[in-house]
Design a protein around this motif. Structure first.
Motif, PDB file in Angstrom:
ATOM      1  N   TYR A   1      11.417   2.802 -21.663  1.00 14.46           N
ATOM      2  CA  TYR A   1      10.041   3.262 -21.487  1.00 14.46           C
ATOM      3  C   TYR A   1       9.124   2.056 -21.364  1.00 14.46           C
ATOM      4  CZ  TYR A   1       5.505   5.357 -22.652  1.00 14.46           C
ATOM      5  OH  TYR A   1       4.199   5.740 -22.625  1.00 14.46           O
ATOM      6  N   SER A   2       8.214   2.102 -20.407  1.00 10.89           N
ATOM      7  CA  SER A   2       7.308   0.971 -20.192  1.00 10.89           C
ATOM      8  C   SER A   2       5.863   1.442 -20.284  1.00 10.89           C
ATOM      9  CB  SER A   2       7.554   0.347 -18.800  1.00 10.89           C
ATOM     10  OG  SER A   2       6.628  -0.695 -18.553  1.00 10.89           O
ATOM     11  N   PRO A   3       5.213   1.268 -21.447  1.00 11.60           N
ATOM     12  CA  PRO A   3       3.815   1.669 -21.592  1.00 11.60           C
ATOM     13  C   PRO A   3       2.916   0.709 -20.831  1.00 11.60           C
ATOM     14  CG  PRO A   3       4.525   0.505 -23.543  1.00 11.60           C
ATOM     15  CD  PRO A   3       5.750   0.662 -22.679  1.00 11.60           C
ATOM     16  N   VAL A   4       1.773   1.175 -20.374  1.00  9.54           N
ATOM     17  CA  VAL A   4       0.836   0.300 -19.682  1.00  9.54           C
ATOM     18  C   VAL A   4      -0.547   0.458 -20.302  1.00  9.54           C
ATOM     19  CG1 VAL A   4       2.076   0.434 -17.508  1.00  9.54           C
ATOM     20  CG2 VAL A   4       0.274   2.070 -17.965  1.00  9.54           C
ATOM     21  N   SER A   5      -1.362  -0.560 -20.065  1.00  9.91           N
ATOM     22  CA  SER A   5      -2.745  -0.509 -20.526  1.00  9.91           C
ATOM     23  C   SER A   5      -3.588  -1.287 -19.548  1.00  9.91           C
ATOM     24  CB  SER A   5      -2.880  -1.124 -21.927  1.00  9.91           C
ATOM     25  OG  SER A   5      -2.581  -2.510 -21.888  1.00  9.91           O
ATOM     26  N   SER A   6      -4.869  -1.046 -19.562  1.00 17.09           N
ATOM     27  CA  SER A   6      -5.776  -1.811 -18.700  1.00 17.09           C
ATOM     28  C   SER A   6      -6.329  -2.982 -19.500  1.00 17.09           C
ATOM     29  CB  SER A   6      -6.916  -0.907 -18.210  1.00 17.09           C
ATOM     30  OG  SER A   6      -7.633  -0.398 -19.303  1.00 17.09           O
TER      31      SER A   6
ATOM     32  N   ALA B   1       0.831  -1.202   0.000  1.00 15.87           N
ATOM     33  CA  ALA B   1       0.000   0.000   0.000  1.00 15.87           C
ATOM     34  C   ALA B   1       0.870   1.258   0.000  1.00 15.87           C
ATOM     35  CB  ALA B   1      -0.936  -0.007   1.202  1.00 15.87           C
ATOM     36  N   ALA B   2       1.971   1.210   0.770  1.00 21.01           N
ATOM     37  CA  ALA B   2       2.871   2.360   0.833  1.00 21.01           C
ATOM     38  C   ALA B   2       3.528   2.603  -0.522  1.00 21.01           C
ATOM     39  CB  ALA B   2       3.936   2.130   1.907  1.00 21.01           C
ATOM     40  N   PHE B   3       3.893   1.521  -1.212  1.00 17.62           N
ATOM     41  CA  PHE B   3       4.519   1.667  -2.532  1.00 17.62           C
ATOM     42  C   PHE B   3       3.526   2.251  -3.537  1.00 17.62           C
ATOM     43  CE2 PHE B   3       4.949  -0.119  -6.810  1.00 17.62           C
ATOM     44  CZ  PHE B   3       6.153   0.457  -7.184  1.00 17.62           C
ATOM     45  N   LEU B   4       2.298   1.739  -3.537  1.00 19.74           N
ATOM     46  CA  LEU B   4       1.292   2.232  -4.482  1.00 19.74           C
ATOM     47  C   LEU B   4       1.013   3.718  -4.257  1.00 19.74           C
ATOM     48  CD1 LEU B   4      -1.208  -0.779  -4.451  1.00 19.74           C
ATOM     49  CD2 LEU B   4       0.429  -0.185  -6.241  1.00 19.74           C
ATOM     50  N   LYS B   5       1.002   4.122  -2.990  1.00 19.44           N
ATOM     51  CA  LYS B   5       0.781   5.534  -2.668  1.00 19.44           C
ATOM     52  C   LYS B   5       1.943   6.385  -3.186  1.00 19.44           C
ATOM     53  CE  LYS B   5      -0.100   8.598   1.288  1.00 19.44           C
ATOM     54  NZ  LYS B   5       1.076   9.468   1.133  1.00 19.44           N
ATOM     55  N   ALA B   6       3.196   5.901  -2.943  1.00 25.67           N
ATOM     56  CA  ALA B   6       4.365   6.649  -3.392  1.00 25.67           C
ATOM     57  C   ALA B   6       4.425   6.699  -4.919  1.00 25.67           C
ATOM     58  CB  ALA B   6       5.631   6.004  -2.838  1.00 25.67           C
ATOM     59  N   ALA B   7       4.055   5.600  -5.575  1.00 28.86           N
ATOM     60  CA  ALA B   7       4.065   5.556  -7.043  1.00 28.86           C
ATOM     61  C   ALA B   7       3.094   6.585  -7.618  1.00 28.86           C
ATOM     62  CB  ALA B   7       3.718   4.149  -7.524  1.00 28.86           C
ATOM     63  N   LYS B   8       1.929   6.662  -7.018  1.00 25.52           N
ATOM     64  CA  LYS B   8       0.928   7.624  -7.492  1.00 25.52           C
ATOM     65  C   LYS B   8       1.432   9.049  -7.341  1.00 25.52           C
ATOM     66  CE  LYS B   8      -3.936   8.908  -6.948  1.00 25.52           C
ATOM     67  NZ  LYS B   8      -5.210   8.624  -6.203  1.00 25.52           N
ATOM     68  N   GLU B   9       2.090   9.323  -6.219  1.00 22.22           N
ATOM     69  CA  GLU B   9       2.621  10.662  -5.972  1.00 22.22           C
ATOM     70  C   GLU B   9       3.707  11.037  -6.975  1.00 22.22           C
ATOM     71  OE1 GLU B   9       3.894  10.454  -1.951  1.00 22.22           O
ATOM     72  OE2 GLU B   9       1.866  10.669  -1.100  1.00 22.22           O
ATOM     73  N   GLU B  10       4.436  10.024  -7.464  1.00 22.98           N
ATOM     74  CA  GLU B  10       5.516  10.266  -8.423  1.00 22.98           C
ATOM     75  C   GLU B  10       5.035  10.202  -9.866  1.00 22.98           C
ATOM     76  OE1 GLU B  10       8.608  11.170  -7.820  1.00 22.98           O
ATOM     77  OE2 GLU B  10       8.327  11.154  -5.637  1.00 22.98           O
ATOM     78  N   GLY B  11       3.733   9.996 -10.057  1.00 26.67           N
ATOM     79  CA  GLY B  11       3.188   9.942 -11.411  1.00 26.67           C
ATOM     80  C   GLY B  11       3.460   8.641 -12.127  1.00 26.67           C
ATOM     81  N   ILE B  12       3.714   7.560 -11.368  1.00 26.07           N
ATOM     82  CA  ILE B  12       3.974   6.245 -11.948  1.00 26.07           C
ATOM     83  C   ILE B  12       2.660   5.497 -12.107  1.00 26.07           C
ATOM     84  CG2 ILE B  12       5.127   4.022 -11.620  1.00 26.07           C
ATOM     85  CD1 ILE B  12       7.237   5.500  -9.964  1.00 26.07           C
ATOM     86  N   CYS B  13       2.403   5.001 -13.303  1.00 21.68           N
ATOM     87  CA  CYS B  13       1.178   4.251 -13.575  1.00 21.68           C
ATOM     88  C   CYS B  13       1.393   2.778 -13.208  1.00 21.68           C
ATOM     89  CB  CYS B  13       0.804   4.379 -15.051  1.00 21.68           C
ATOM     90  SG  CYS B  13      -0.630   3.374 -15.515  1.00 21.68           S
ATOM     91  N   VAL B  14       0.560   2.261 -12.342  1.00 23.41           N
ATOM     92  CA  VAL B  14       0.625   0.851 -11.947  1.00 23.41           C
ATOM     93  C   VAL B  14      -0.485   0.104 -12.666  1.00 23.41           C
ATOM     94  CG1 VAL B  14       0.504  -0.788 -10.045  1.00 23.41           C
ATOM     95  CG2 VAL B  14       1.597   1.449  -9.704  1.00 23.41           C
ATOM     96  N   GLU B  15      -0.118  -0.782 -13.576  1.00 22.88           N
ATOM     97  CA  GLU B  15      -1.110  -1.491 -14.389  1.00 22.88           C
ATOM     98  C   GLU B  15      -1.852  -2.557 -13.601  1.00 22.88           C
ATOM     99  OE1 GLU B  15      -1.272  -4.152 -18.498  1.00 22.88           O
ATOM    100  OE2 GLU B  15       0.378  -2.775 -18.168  1.00 22.88           O
ATOM    101  N   TYR B  16      -1.135  -3.254 -12.720  1.00 18.69           N
ATOM    102  CA  TYR B  16      -1.784  -4.288 -11.925  1.00 18.69           C
ATOM    103  C   TYR B  16      -0.984  -4.522 -10.654  1.00 18.69           C
ATOM    104  CZ  TYR B  16       1.858  -7.248 -14.000  1.00 18.69           C
ATOM    105  OH  TYR B  16       3.058  -7.751 -14.410  1.00 18.69           O
TER     106      TYR B  16
ATOM    107  N   THR C   1       1.096  -5.112 -20.906  1.00 18.98           N
ATOM    108  CA  THR C   1       1.981  -4.300 -21.759  1.00 18.98           C
ATOM    109  C   THR C   1       3.094  -3.653 -20.937  1.00 18.98           C
ATOM    110  OG1 THR C   1       0.564  -2.357 -21.478  1.00 18.98           O
ATOM    111  CG2 THR C   1       0.134  -3.794 -23.374  1.00 18.98           C
ATOM    112  N   ALA C   2       2.916  -3.605 -19.604  1.00 23.81           N
ATOM    113  CA  ALA C   2       3.958  -3.046 -18.745  1.00 23.81           C
ATOM    114  C   ALA C   2       5.154  -3.984 -18.738  1.00 23.81           C
ATOM    115  CB  ALA C   2       3.421  -2.860 -17.323  1.00 23.81           C
ATOM    116  N   ARG C   3       6.337  -3.439 -18.896  1.00 19.20           N
ATOM    117  CA  ARG C   3       7.525  -4.264 -18.976  1.00 19.20           C
ATOM    118  C   ARG C   3       8.455  -4.063 -17.773  1.00 19.20           C
ATOM    119  NH1 ARG C   3       5.094  -6.863 -21.514  1.00 19.20           N
ATOM    120  NH2 ARG C   3       5.903  -8.247 -19.929  1.00 19.20           N
TER     121      ARG C   3
END
Length: 285
Positions: free
Chosen positions: A279-284, A2-17, A41-43
């Motif tokens: 670069y790692s593109p993501v998709s839902s 949960a802490a990582f997902l919060k930090a990722a969002k703050e840094e503008g990192i898209c988490v695909e899953y 698609t996330a690599r």
């Protein structure tokens, strides 16, 4: 997580899953997680996994390899030599405890004799499996150890002291306790080795310890009881002989000013041998 997902969002990192897996779960869950990775698609994948779970996952992915992945690992598997057989993890990067040398440890380990090994069931098993012989006489067809076994000729994790990381934590902890006991039973002139003491007295002294171990590592604790932190930045790179290995490419020092905590000491090899961050593109889906 949960802490990582919060930090990722703050840094503008898209988490695909985000997936959770335990080795005690049905195989269908493992297959489902592997398929999520294959279809994504996330690599880039960040792992927070025990080595047991990650080994199951890699074995499953090996059956039908996904496109190249940039793994960002945790030290549970990132510094485990057993995982170097998975070439799909080449380019993996992450933080681990600093590599260290413990003075005298290798010499101590290599001084093991058959007689000493017999005194411990664990060492007996180690000796017999290493040399394919029996210390207690012939058993299950194994030949009897005859004393010609040369432990110095072994090439295995027992004799390899070049990648001591978590082991150094035990080394420092042992000396920290010793210093704390010394602080309780000794004064400036003498020590009372028969003195009685409580765990709370040791804890009080433990908070005050401040020394440099024989291998150069500083040992002390802050007001929260946390030790001095510091980590190696580890990268999986291919060696000149083609084998995959660990390489320390930088350090993390939290005592540095903000933005300067990470220093890079040598080039990083990313997935596919690339020298630039991919670069790692993501998709839902």
């Amino acid at each position: 997580m949960a802490a990582f997902l919060k930090a990722a969002k703050e840094e503008g990192i898209c988490v695909e899953y985000s997936e959770v897996y335990y080795r005690t779960q049905p195989r269908s869950k493992l297959e489902r997680v592997a398929n999520v990775i294959r279809r994504s698609t996330a690599r880039v994948i960040v792992t927070f996994l025990h080595e047991g779970e990650f080994r199951f996952l890699l074995d499953e992915l090996t059956r039908q390899p996904p496109p190249p992945i940039q793994w960002i690992g945790n030290d549970a598997w990132l510094i485990d030599p057993e995982f170097l057989r998975f070439n799909m993890c080449a380019g993996a990067i992450g933080f681990g405890f600093p590599r260290s040398v413990i003075p005298g440890l290798r010499e101590f380990l290599l001084d093991l004799s058959p007689e000493q090994a017999l005194k411990s069931p664990l060492l007996t098993e180690f000796w017999e499996s290493s040399f394919s012989c029996s210390l207690k006489g012939s058993s299950e067809g194994a030949r009897e150890c005859d004393g010609s076994e040369d432990i110095r000729a072994l090439q295995n994790p027992y004799t390899d002291t070049s990648q001591l990381r978590a082991t150094n934590l035990v080394y420092k902890a042992t000396y920290a306790i010793a210093h704390a006991i010394h602080g309780v039973i000794c004064n400036d002139t003498q020590c009372d080795k028969s003195a009685k003491f409580t765990p709370w007295q040791i804890l009080t002294q433990l908070k005050r310890v401040n020394f440099t171990a024989k291998n150069g590592f500083q040992v002390s604790f802050d007001s929260n009881g946390d030790p001095v932190a510091g980590y190696d930045l580890i990268n999986w790179q291919f060696k000149e002989n083609g084998a995959l290995g660990f390489l320390t490419v930088g350090q993390y020092d939290p005592s540095k000013s903000r933005g300067q905590e990470i220093s890079i000491s040598r080039p990083i090899s990313w997935v596919g041998g690339q020298t630039e961050v991919q670069y790692s593109p993501v998709s839902s889906f």
